[in-house]
Design an enzyme around this catalytic site. Sequence first.
Site, PDB file in Angstrom:
ATOM      1  CB  SER A  67      -1.024   0.376   1.158  1.00  0.00           C
ATOM      2  OG  SER A  67      -2.183  -0.941   0.943  1.00  0.00           O
ATOM      3  CE  LYS A  70      -4.596   1.627  -0.814  1.00  0.00           C
ATOM      4  NZ  LYS A  70      -4.005   0.452  -0.413  1.00  0.00           N
ATOM      5  CB  SER A 127      -4.624   1.348   3.689  1.00  0.00           C
ATOM      6  OG  SER A 127      -3.563   1.095   2.542  1.00  0.00           O
TER       7      SER A 127
END
Length: 455
Positions: A67, A70, A127
């Site tokens: 993640s 992101k 997330s």
Amino acid sequence: MRQALSGIVSKSAWSFRTLATVTMAVSFVLAAASASQAARDAAIVIDANTGKTLYASNANARRYPASLTKMMTLYLTFEALAKGKITKSTQVRFSANAAAEPPTKLGVRKGSSVSVETAILSMVTKSANDSSTALAELLGGSESNFAQMMTAKARSLGMNGTVFRNANGLPNPGQFTTARDMAMLGIALREHYPQYYGYFSQRSFMYGRQRINGHNRLLGRIKGVDGIKTGYTRMSGFNLVSSVAVDGRRMVAVVMGGSSGASRDNQMAKLITAYLPKASRRGGGDLIAKADNDSPVQALAKVMLPKHDAPTPDIRPQAQEVVVASAAPALIEAPTPKKPVKVVAAEPAAIPFEQAYAEPEPAHVDPVNTASLPSGWVVQIASSPSKSEAEAVLDKTSRQARAVLADASGFTMPFSKGGVTYFRARFSGFDNQTAAQKACKALKKKRIECFAIEQ
């Protein structure tokens, strides 16, 4: 008695052998786990005032971002906000593709929408994978186009060890990064978009009547920590990028491949404690060159397209053409170069963007007898470090231009460069130079870049 003693000794020997076997098996498992963990570990600490590396361990080794991906999705979102292409209240529609993403997610139903700000908050705290994909589709028209924009932006920021395939960090073997690249992105986010950087310090937010709490446990625990992002998949282990600012000292630290969230956080805390006192209070200007004056497509062109002109067809080129994926997303600007773009690159051969940074296959030259390859004039459309990908481009081009290539035959031609084997994607079956050039001209009318070459 003798028989009884014999039985006891026999059972003892059996028990010892069993214990030894179990112990050995456990040792092998632990050793394998330790080796696997060591293969994922990476860390770096950079002084965000000076750019000096204060600590590094496997900092340039390829790792899965999870993640942390992101961060780039948010970088491009902040860029769009700063340029006025979207606002915080712009509605982000969740397609069936976005709504179907696996947890963690915000849980928006297909066809429903949330504001850009809600999508941002859900990404920095929860997330949310679905929000990431929805934003990608808003900004790039499709997630695949957006992934190209992400990789192009990474190159413009100097992140040369990173390739993005999706906007959320869900497992993809072709998506990778390095601890150093993630640190650079962390610094760029703060330097380039300080007006939005505060989102990374958000510990929770209200979504309707529900309070959504964040995953970054160091916020509020370690003095000066103001973000940035956590990440985890089984492939990556536990990842964390942290930004710290105390008494004029600023630094960004990255930990990747942790065995648990707690061990990752503890390692980060130790790095901050050890190296923050060594960070400088004096800055040396921007550390990451800002590269947001171009549209995403122009940035893509700068990454993929060289600076020199294409050779004329009657000169044997020492280069290969690029097939750039077409894109017409909703919020992408069209490039407006002063001169027609010449899509030619020096060896090693440039390749389709969606394949440009694919993980190379083992350096193994295809066992092809060169003398058996087609001779004469051919048309080259691409090259790739993957033979199967080069063949896929040939197949796609054949279907897109059936009439032009009706009498042509596609083939791949291997060559080695820098210890890596690449495969040129070419069409043969042209009687002469004029015929090959004519076919290439027809392909270009269909937006398929190519060049004619005699082999």
